[in-house]
Design an enzyme around this catalytic site. Structure first.
Site, short mmCIF file in Angstrom:
data_model
loop_
_atom_site.label_atom_id
_atom_site.label_comp_id
_atom_site.label_asym_id
_atom_site.label_seq_id
_atom_site.Cartn_x
_atom_site.Cartn_y
_atom_site.Cartn_z
N ASP A 98 17.52 14.81 -34.04
CA ASP A 98 16.31 15.38 -33.15
C ASP A 98 16.74 14.88 -31.99
O ASP A 98 17.77 13.95 -31.52
CB ASP A 98 15.18 14.67 -34.00
CG ASP A 98 13.98 15.66 -33.98
OD1 ASP A 98 14.09 16.73 -32.97
OD2 ASP A 98 13.19 15.70 -34.96
N TRP A 114 15.03 22.06 -29.97
CA TRP A 114 14.15 23.04 -29.69
C TRP A 114 14.33 24.18 -28.78
O TRP A 114 13.34 24.99 -28.91
CB TRP A 114 12.62 22.00 -29.55
CG TRP A 114 12.74 20.99 -30.05
CD1 TRP A 114 12.58 20.75 -31.45
CD2 TRP A 114 12.78 19.80 -29.38
NE1 TRP A 114 12.66 19.36 -31.67
CE2 TRP A 114 12.67 18.62 -30.36
CE3 TRP A 114 12.95 19.33 -28.12
CZ2 TRP A 114 12.87 17.31 -30.12
CZ3 TRP A 114 13.06 17.91 -27.89
CH2 TRP A 114 12.87 17.10 -28.66
N ASP A 171 9.19 23.80 -32.91
CA ASP A 171 8.91 23.85 -34.50
C ASP A 171 8.11 25.30 -34.97
O ASP A 171 7.33 25.65 -34.24
CB ASP A 171 8.11 22.78 -34.93
CG ASP A 171 8.96 21.19 -34.52
OD1 ASP A 171 10.03 21.43 -34.21
OD2 ASP A 171 8.26 20.39 -35.02
C1 GLA Z 1 10.79 17.48 -34.70
C2 GLA Z 1 11.53 18.61 -35.35
C3 GLA Z 1 10.92 18.90 -36.61
C4 GLA Z 1 10.90 17.57 -37.47
C5 GLA Z 1 10.17 16.42 -36.71
C6 GLA Z 1 10.22 15.33 -37.33
O1 GLA Z 1 9.38 18.25 -34.15
O2 GLA Z 1 11.79 19.79 -34.45
O3 GLA Z 1 11.86 19.79 -37.27
O4 GLA Z 1 12.24 17.00 -37.84
O5 GLA Z 1 10.70 16.53 -35.47
O6 GLA Z 1 9.50 14.02 -36.68
#
Ligand code: GLA
Length: 544
Positions: A161, A198, A217
């Site tokens: 991440d 993202w 997400d």
């Molecule tokens: C981000 C990622 C998610 C998940 C969360 C965990 O938002 O995009 O897929 O892994 O972190 O905290």
């Protein structure tokens, strides 16, 4: 980080050679996108040894493992800070036997185990669920954390991440490359590496990762699914050669109605996105299990060509996606027709747009049977948010329309329209991006191309059955006079000089003659000095 990836890190030119392999009919079988389950969407940080091992058992008892879902990916929430010795501490109330024991259990079931971290100091959970995720990211600990997770504990997959990376304002390319290099130092050479920041990170990510998240997400909401599908419409060129756009976890089994789950599964499948289930496997409706186990869609997703599907036809909010299967320019193609609108809608599917001439044979991937009534052009009426999925076989026609959305934009870093100014990189020069417009043939056009050496657009998938002379037309627009250099197979062949479409005309055509070789060709548009016009698409028509 697989063996071939570490080679690519050492030798960029070798990678360049590899990246042209998607144009090669003799393309090797690539590692397909991963399939499995992840803890995040349902359990968030409420994970434990019991939860993870229980879900591993459920992958088997539901038959999902037998269908190919073999990764059990532990996401955020297993840590408890970092000790004075520099090692990550595990939350032992949740994982009393440590993380190796969990990986061992997963492996004992014939499954693969996935790990999670962050490129910076903290993981994303640190933003909401303190103290989770503080000071457990990879920054400054790249090599020792990777060796612990992949050599000592034996995990097989790594999602990294970027909340901590953003918090520290790290240069993403440098930091993720450093992590890839740390993975390459592990004895374990079979680590599947996923970058999660993202939006499409930039073409550098293809050289270092097996897959990368392309969007925000996902959550159990139709608009979230629809936005992800639409954002991936112009990222087609970056999936290939065993590297994949990751559209995020599947929310199938989390309460969506069947029509949305059909669209979700069909679109993730045709785009060769990783298929990672995000629900509690003990609470799935029957129809969700059936969609996830759909062997035809899984075949579409795991196909040996490993490519994504551009939009080939559009009517309002009904989109038709199509891609080759099994063999480039072979007789079989995968087709998904999705109604992303909120009302039932019809589309007359054009066999030529699908890439065929004459009658075709249509096999229905949801009904698992042939549909003899759909042999020439055919009309489909699709309820709101629903999709149909097919294998279509027939005699192939030469492709003549190439959208900007399926071109490789060398300097592309995906940015949201509202973030555009903030993300411009480098700051004083154009950063290419896509705009949605009803005036564009398949819904989007590319803009802010040119102006610096690296900011070019390239179609790498231009196919000529026999080779020969073609009329090439660019559908372009710009308010002032601009130039484009046209290169075919690496050679500059023409310059469109001072083309302009004016302020009140939406699109214009600029034409020239080009000679294509038999088989695959690469067509590049560039201008190292000044901005190019916006590009909607290119058509090529053979001189008969
Ligand atoms: C981000 C990622 C998610 C998940 C969360 C965990 O938002 O995009 O897929 O892994 O972190 O905290």
């Amino acid at each position: 980080m697989k063996k071939h990836l570490s080679i690519a890190l050492v030798c960029a030119s070798l990678f360049l050679m590899c990246s042209c392999a998607s144009n090669n009919e003799q393309a090797p079988d690539f590692d397909p996108p991963i399939m499995g389950w992840s803890s995040w969407n349902y359990f968030k940080t409420n994970i434990s040894e019991e939860v993870i091992c229980g879900q591993a058992d459920a992958l088997i008892s539901t038959g999902l493992a037998a269908a190919g879902y073999v990764y059990v990916n532990i996401d955020d929430g297993f840590t408890d800070g970092r000790g004075e010795d520099g090692r990550i501490r595990i939350d032992t109330t949740k994982f009393p036997n440590g993380m190796k024991a969990v990986a061992d259990y997963i492996h004992s079931k014939g499954l693969k185990a996935g790990m999670y971290s962050d490129a910076g100091d903290n993981t994303c959970a640190s933003l909401n669920v303190k103290p989770y995720g503080l000071n457990v990211g990879l920054y400054g600990h790249e090599v020792e954390d990777c060796k612990m997770m992949f050599d000592e504990w034996g995990y097989d997959f790594f999602k990294v991440d970027n909340c901590g990376g953003r918090h520290l304002d790290l240069n993403e390319q440098e930091q993720f490359t450093k992590i890839a290099e740390a993975l390459a130092q592990c004895e374990n050479k079979n680590i599947n590496f996923n970058v999660c920041r993202w939006v499409f990170p930039g073409t550098w990510v293809i050289d270092i990762a097996d897959s990368w998240r392309t969007t925000h997400d996902i959550w159990v909401n139709w608009d979230a699914v629809k936005t992800i599908i639409k954002e991936n419409m112009y990222l087609v060129a970056y999936t290939g050669n065993g590297h994949y756009n990751d559209m995020d976890m599947l929310e199938i089994g989390q309460g969506f109605p069947p029509e949305i789950e059909r669209t979700h599964m069909a679109c993730w499948s045709i785009q060769s996105s990783p298929l990672v289930v995000g629900c509690n496997l003990y609470e799935m409706p029957e129809y969700s299990i059936e969609f996830l186990k759909n062997a035809d869609l899984i075949a579409m997703n795991q196909d040996r060509l490993g490519i994504a599907a551009p939009v080939v036809q559009k009517a309002g909010e009904v989109y038709v996606f199509a891609k080759d299967m099994e063999k480039f320019y072979g007789p079989k193609r995968a087709v998904v027709v999705s109604n992303l609108g909120d009302e039932q809608a019809s589309i007359n599917v054009d066999v030529a747009a699908l890439g065929f001439k004459g009658d075709v044979k249509v096999y229905d991937c949801f009904k698992h049977e042939d549909r003899p009534e759909l042999s020439g052009n055919f009309t489909l009426t699709i309820p709101a948010h629903d999709s149909e999925a097919f294998f279509v076989t027939g005699k192939r026609a030469e492709k003549s329309e190439y959208q900007a959305e399926e071109a490789f934009l060398n300097a592309y870093t995906e940015i949201n329209e509202q973030d555009y100014e903030a993300y411009r990189r480098p700051y004083d020069i154009p950063s290419p991006h896509f705009r949605e417009s009803d005036s564009a043939f398949m819904g989007f056009y590319a803009t802010d191309l040119g102006g610096w050496e690296e900011n070019w657009l390239e179609w790498r998938n231009v196919y000529s059955e026999k080779g020969g002379d073609y009329v090439l037309s660019l559908r372009f627009c710009c308010p002032d006079e601009r130039d484009i250099t046209l290169s075919v197979n690496g050679e500059e062949v023409y310059k469109f000089d001072n083309i302009v479409c004016g302020l009140d005309i939406e699109w214009d055509l600029a034409n020239t003659k080009v000679t294509l070789k038999k088989g695959w060709n690469t067509i590049r548009l560039s201008n190292g000095e000044a901005k190019m016009p916006a590009i909607d698409c290119m058509t090529i028509k053979r001189f008969e």
